[in-house]
Structure formats: structure tokens, C-alpha cells
Design a protein around this motif. Structure first.
Motif, PDB file in Angstrom:
ATOM      1  N   LEU A 155       1.051  -1.428   0.141  1.00  0.00           N
ATOM      2  CA  LEU A 155      -0.522  -0.079   0.163  1.00  0.00           C
ATOM      3  C   LEU A 155       1.024   1.530  -0.172  1.00  0.00           C
ATOM      4  CD1 LEU A 155      -2.908  -0.614   2.710  1.00  0.00           C
ATOM      5  CD2 LEU A 155      -2.552  -1.140   0.170  1.00  0.00           C
ATOM      6  N   ILE A 156       0.814   2.525  -0.757  1.00  0.00           N
ATOM      7  CA  ILE A 156       0.986   4.016  -0.404  1.00  0.00           C
ATOM      8  C   ILE A 156      -0.006   4.363  -0.173  1.00  0.00           C
ATOM      9  CG2 ILE A 156       2.554   4.973  -1.975  1.00  0.00           C
ATOM     10  CD1 ILE A 156       2.992   2.919  -1.897  1.00  0.00           C
ATOM     11  N   ALA A 157       0.292   5.315   1.099  1.00  0.00           N
ATOM     12  CA  ALA A 157      -0.175   5.735   1.797  1.00  0.00           C
ATOM     13  C   ALA A 157       0.576   7.538   1.615  1.00  0.00           C
ATOM     14  CB  ALA A 157      -0.720   5.971   3.104  1.00  0.00           C
ATOM     15  N   GLY A 158       0.364   8.269   1.027  1.00  0.00           N
ATOM     16  CA  GLY A 158       1.419   9.289   1.368  1.00  0.00           C
ATOM     17  C   GLY A 158       2.615   9.447   0.955  1.00  0.00           C
ATOM     18  N   LEU A 159       4.191   9.196   1.527  1.00  0.00           N
ATOM     19  CA  LEU A 159       4.976   9.668   1.084  1.00  0.00           C
ATOM     20  C   LEU A 159       6.001   7.347   1.362  1.00  0.00           C
ATOM     21  CD1 LEU A 159       6.361  12.342   1.688  1.00  0.00           C
ATOM     22  CD2 LEU A 159       5.484  11.543  -0.640  1.00  0.00           C
ATOM     23  N   ASP A 160       4.469   6.977   2.415  1.00  0.00           N
ATOM     24  CA  ASP A 160       4.866   5.922   2.757  1.00  0.00           C
ATOM     25  C   ASP A 160       4.680   4.408   2.328  1.00  0.00           C
ATOM     26  OD1 ASP A 160       5.813   7.362   4.771  1.00  0.00           O
ATOM     27  OD2 ASP A 160       4.350   7.356   6.241  1.00  0.00           O
ATOM     28  N   HIS A 161       5.117   3.308   2.270  1.00  0.00           N
ATOM     29  CA  HIS A 161       4.719   2.944   1.595  1.00  0.00           C
ATOM     30  C   HIS A 161       4.908   1.574   2.578  1.00  0.00           C
ATOM     31  CE1 HIS A 161       6.617  -1.005   0.233  1.00  0.00           C
ATOM     32  NE2 HIS A 161       5.692  -1.067  -0.337  1.00  0.00           N
ATOM     33  N   PHE A 162       3.806   0.398   2.703  1.00  0.00           N
ATOM     34  CA  PHE A 162       3.552  -0.650   3.363  1.00  0.00           C
ATOM     35  C   PHE A 162       3.725  -1.866   2.412  1.00  0.00           C
ATOM     36  CE2 PHE A 162       1.925   3.537   5.102  1.00  0.00           C
ATOM     37  CZ  PHE A 162       2.125   3.257   6.071  1.00  0.00           C
ATOM     38  N   LEU A 163       3.408  -3.029   3.517  1.00  0.00           N
ATOM     39  CA  LEU A 163       3.617  -4.269   3.039  1.00  0.00           C
ATOM     40  C   LEU A 163       2.679  -4.953   3.680  1.00  0.00           C
ATOM     41  CD1 LEU A 163       4.175  -6.196   1.102  1.00  0.00           C
ATOM     42  CD2 LEU A 163       6.360  -6.828   2.148  1.00  0.00           C
ATOM     43  N   PHE A 164       1.279  -5.509   3.487  1.00  0.00           N
ATOM     44  CA  PHE A 164       0.491  -6.739   4.538  1.00  0.00           C
ATOM     45  C   PHE A 164       0.606  -7.745   3.961  1.00  0.00           C
ATOM     46  CE2 PHE A 164      -0.490  -1.772   4.783  1.00  0.00           C
ATOM     47  CZ  PHE A 164      -0.596  -1.967   6.532  1.00  0.00           C
ATOM     48  N   ASP A 165      -0.133  -8.092   5.001  1.00  0.00           N
ATOM     49  CA  ASP A 165      -0.789  -9.583   4.290  1.00  0.00           C
ATOM     50  C   ASP A 165      -1.806  -9.780   3.428  1.00  0.00           C
ATOM     51  OD1 ASP A 165       1.652 -11.989   5.951  1.00  0.00           O
ATOM     52  OD2 ASP A 165       1.097 -10.377   7.161  1.00  0.00           O
ATOM     53  N   TYR A 166      -2.904  -9.105   4.073  1.00  0.00           N
ATOM     54  CA  TYR A 166      -4.015  -8.717   3.170  1.00  0.00           C
ATOM     55  C   TYR A 166      -4.397  -7.273   3.739  1.00  0.00           C
ATOM     56  CZ  TYR A 166      -4.262 -14.176   3.763  1.00  0.00           C
ATOM     57  OH  TYR A 166      -3.672 -15.179   4.062  1.00  0.00           O
TER      58      TYR A 166
END
Length: 512
Positions: A155-166
Motif C-alpha cells: 500500500l502507498i499512503a502519502g509518502l509511506d510504503h507498507f507491506l501487508f499480508d491482506y
């Protein structure tokens, strides 16, 4: 909140879930996810990240209005968040100090109260999550992209990048995708729920409202409550104002049942055509009412003069002569299965030729709202014009021209100072202003449903990709799955779909 590194090996990370959008559907997903994790041995290793730009969680578009004139369109006794405890909302209302509260399950209450109720529902789940060691992180940022690879969901939210399982996408009621050509005209209100909305309209100007659904009713009542004095005209292509709800009577379905669907579809091995479905509902209504229905009159109802029709509808509701509404209401739980059983041609024909009249009778207004509208109509404060054919903007005169050609009537044109879009949720994905939808659509990570909205697996809510496959990690819950489930403007349907989406994780064993 700093960005999560996607370089962290998956085996070293806790199981991580994202819920994007925390309106009613998002809250439903969050609560079900907490319940599921708490009942498993995975809670202590779980993280739930929620993404919502609004300060209030649970309100969304549907329940965020602060105006008391905007009532729930369902009785309080039907709005419990607990399927096994239908009186929960009524008891909650009785416990509140707010002066506007329901004394019984038959009352209609301001929608803002339901937003508070949902917020408490969320807070209870949050407390439960903490008790079981589930980490919950809130991000006040907008998700602009969601993509999946072998490592998980990015997921990209603003300038941040996240990694999720679901990830669970719950974007709610997105703005209309019609009449976008007017969005830069100051006198045009594309959404009464966003920005200045109706508050920016001068009380002495003329107003045109595009649509005659419950959203249009909300607009009329808010303008009335704010002291608007200019003439208001509601324009529709075909339908008239919603019908009026009378006393709710318990009805046991005899024809529109899952058993009959199984028989008609030969154990779900064939699809139903529209005449078969129409006959099923006709038999249910006529059997329940104990009389034959003049279907020709019903189908020509939208062309009748709206003020006397509204007055008659109010009288019928007050006299308890609206059993047809209770019969249609009883079909709510089975309607998604009926929709699933229909052929693609049958569903397309319904959306094109019959949806407007179905909505007029199925999505009715509370009696109090009907009385307010009748008073406005009698005073000449608003009128209804059907047969909408064209809308243009005259820059020199700074007015909108709305042209109509009603069935059996003369063509006419109306000039209005302000134009309000009350056509409801925008289902044309390619015209959506959501960057998340546009990015996923561009890559083929989501697919538009032929009847509008987003395509998902009926049972699990997993999003369908352009190539016809279904994601293993991305789910969508909310109004945009209308093409798949049809009845997605109801809280109870989206709550059930939230449960189904989370339950689908069990079949995947929360795998990394």
C-alpha cells in the motif's frame, strides 16, 4: 508513522492486515477481523492497520451528516450491528442523553446518532483487540495505490510504503461519476456531503436537483431546514419520489425463497431469465396482499402528478395499507442470491429498464419526511419534472438549463441558478476520482463489473483482476460491489459481506 520497510523477510513479520476506509463497511470488517483473530491462536502475532482521512471513524458518507433532518431510512429496530441481537440499537438509543432518541424500534432517528453508535461499536472492538494482544495502528492518510506480489500487498499512503499480508478495501459511497463536466462551475454542487455543499447556496436562488431518490429527499429537507426560499425543482429521467413507509409487518416468504431458487435453477446449474424472476416476485406480492395487482398502473406510476401521489402515499402509510413494502423488505436477505441466479442479460435488462421503479418502491422514505415534503410541495417550494434529457450551463447568463421531455407530456426547459447532483454513488470506475481505483484499474489489479462498480468473488469478496483471476490477498467490501451483490446500499448487506470476507481468510489459513 514511519514507512514500513518492505525489505523485512515475511517470516520475521507478524501477520499484518490493512483496512482502507473506516466508514460503516470498514468498521464492519475491522470488528469481524478482531473477532476472528481473538478466537484463534494468531491474535498475539497480529497487527491491524486502519487508513482513514476523517477524524471520526465509522461515520462515512452515509452517516456523517450533522443535520437532524437527515433520518435513517430504516426503523431503529432494524439497525442493530449484532445480527443475533436485533434490539441492540434501540437499547443503545435509550441509554443516550441526546434529546433525540427512539422510544421504540419503530422510530426513525437522525443518522448522526447511528454514526455515534458505529463509533462505539468500533471502540468496543478496539478494546477487545488490545485485550488479546492485537496491535492496532491508525493512519490519517489516504491510500493512493494497492498492488500485490509474492511478498504480499503493498500500500502507498502519502509518502509511506507498507507491506501487508491482506488488505480490505472499503471506500464507501464514492462521489457520483455523472455530470463531471460541471465540477469547475462554482454554482454546481457535485456532492452535498463534501466541501461546502448545500451551505454555499444563496437562500433566494433557484435550485435544480438532479435525481429524485432518497439523496434528493435529503437535499430538499436540508435546504428547507436552512431556510431556503427560492423554488427548487427535482429532475429525473424516469422515476418519481420514493414511496412512503408504513407500519412494518412481519412477512414470511413463500415464493422468493432459497429453496425455490434451487428448484428453478435446477440446483444452480442454469441461470434465470428476467420473466422468471419477475413472476416469482409477482406471486410473492399478490399472494401476500391477497389480490391481483394492476401492474400497468404500477409501471406508469412515475408519470403521475407527484403532489397528489405523495398525498395518497402518505394516507396509505398512515392507514397501514403498505403491506407491499413489508413483503419487499422481507426479500432483502435472499435478493443477492436471486441476483446471482439471474443470467447476465436478465441483470442488464433489469438495470436498464426496471431499477428506477424498483428503487422507488423498495427504498422508501420515512413518514415524517413525507409529511415535510408534502408541506413544501403544497406551498410551492419545490416541484418534480421527469423525462430529463439534457443539462447545459450558460456561461453568459450564469444559469444551468435543464431540458425534459416527459412521457405523455410536453417538452420543457428550466433555468436554475444552482445545480445539485443527487444521483448517488459513482459506479463508473473509469471516471472515478479515486487515485487508488485508477492505479489498480490501470494495472488490471481490479476489474470493472459490466453493470458498474468493482467485480469481486460473490462469496469471498476477493477482487477480480482484468485477466479473470481473483486476488488471494485483496478484498473489497461496500457499495461498489453492486454489480455482484445488487443490494449493497443496505447496512446489513455490507455487514454480512464483511463477515464473509473475513471468514474467507480462514480458508486461506492466514498464510504468509
Amino acid at each position: 508513522m514511519s514507512a514500513e520497510s518492505d525489505a523485512v523477510p515475511r517470516s520475521d513479520r507478524a501477520r499484518r492486515f490493512a483496512v482502507v476506509g473506516m466508514g460503516a463497511s470498514g468498521v464492519g470488517v475491522f470488528v469481524e477481523l478482531v473477532r476472528s483473530l481473538a478466537a484463534s491462536d494468531l491474535a498475539a502475532d497480529a497487527e491491524i492497520h486502519i487508513f482513514e482521512t476523517k477524524e471520526r471513524l465509522g461515520a462515512g458518507v452515509a452517516y456523517s451528516t450533522p443535520h437532524d433532518c437527515h433520518l435513517l431510512n430504516m426503523r431503529a429496530g432494524t439497525m442493530s450491528v449484532h445480527a443475533d441481537d436485533p434490539g441492540h440499537f434501540v437499547r443503545w438509543l435509550a441509554s443516550q442523553e441526546d434529546g433525540t432518541r427512539a422510544s421504540s424500534g419503530t422510530d426513525y432517528v437522525p443518522r448522526r446518532l447511528f454514526a455515534v453508535y458505529l463509533q462505539e461499536f468500533f471502540e468496543e472492538a478496539l478494546t477487545r483487540a488490545r485485550r488479546h494482544g492485537i496491535r492496532v495502528v491508525t493512519h490519517r492518510s489516504m491510500v493512493s495505490d494497492c498492488r500485490e506480489d509474492s511478498r504480499g500487498v503493498h500500500l502507498i499512503a502519502g509518502l509511506d510504503h507498507f507491506l501487508f499480508d491482506y488488505s480490505f478495501l472499503c471506500l464507501g459511497d464514492l462521489p457520483s461519476t455523472e455530470y463531471l463536466e460541471f465540477t469547475k462551475v462554482p454554482a454546481y454542487v457535485h456532492s452535498m456531503w463534501h466541501g461546502a455543499g448545500l451551505e454555499a447556496i444563496d437562500p433566494d436562488t433557484t435550485v435544480g436537483i438532479l435525481g429524485t431518490s432518497l439523496t434528493a429527499v435529503d437535499a430538499l429537507l436540508q435546504l428547507r431546514a436552512s431556510g431556503h426560499r427560492g423554488v427548487i425543482t427535482c429532475f429525473s429521467r424516469r422515476r418519481s419520489l420514493p414511496k412512503v413507509q408504513g407500519p412494518r409487518v412481519r412477512h414470511t416468504l413463500r415464493h422468493v425463497t432459497e429453496e425455490n431458487l434451487r428448484l428453478l435453477t435446477e440446483d444452480h446449474t442454469r441461470k434465470l431469465e428476467f420473466p422468471e424472476v419477475a413472476e416469482l416476485f409477482q406471486r410473492e406480492l399478490e399472494d401476500g396482499l391477497g389480490l391481483a395487482i394492476d401492474w400497468r398502473r404500477v409501471l406508469t406510476e412515475p408519470s403521475a402528478a407527484f403532489t397528489p401521489t405523495l398525498a395518497r402515499d402518505i394516507e396509505l402509510a398512515e392507514n397501514g395499507q403498505t403491506l407491499w413494502y413489508s413483503i419487499l423488505d422481507a426479500t432483502s436477505e435472499v435478493v443477492p442470491q436471486v441476483w446471482r441466479s439471474m443470467s447476465a442479460d436478465a441483470r442488464a435488462a433489469f438495470m436498464t429498464d426496471h431499477l428506477s421503479i424498483w428503487s422507488m418502491f423498495r427504498h422508501c422514505m420515512p413518514l415524517d419526511n413525507a409529511h415535510r415534503l408534502l408541506a413544501m410541495a403544497t406551498e410551492g417550494a419545490f416541484q418534480v419534472a421527469s423525462g430529463l434529457t439534457a443539462v447545459t450551463y450558460d456561461e453568459e447568463r450564469a444559469v444551468f438549463r435543464v431540458e425534459v421531455a416527459p412521457v405523455g407530456g410536453e417538452a420543457a426547459a428550466y433555468d436554475v441558478d444552482h445545480l445539485v447532483n443527487a444521483t448517488g454513488t459513482g459506479f463508473a470506475l473509469e471516471r472515478s476520482d479515486s487515485s487508488l481505483i485508477q492505479n489498480m484499474l490501470m494495472r488490471g489489479d481490479i476489474s470493472p463489473h459490466p453493470l458498474g462498480g468493482i467485480d469481486v468473488d460473490f462469496d469471498t469478496m476477493r477482487v477480480a483482476r482484468r485477466d479473470g483471476s481473483f486476488s488471494e490477498r485483496a478484498f473489497y467490501v461496500g457499495p461498489l460491489t453492486r454489480g455482484v451483490h445488487f443490494y449493497t446500499n443496505s447496512f446489513e448487506t455490507n455487514l454480512a459481506n464483511a463477515h464473509s470476507a473475513v471468514a474467507a481468510l480462514g480458508t486461506l489459513s492466514y498464510a504468509h
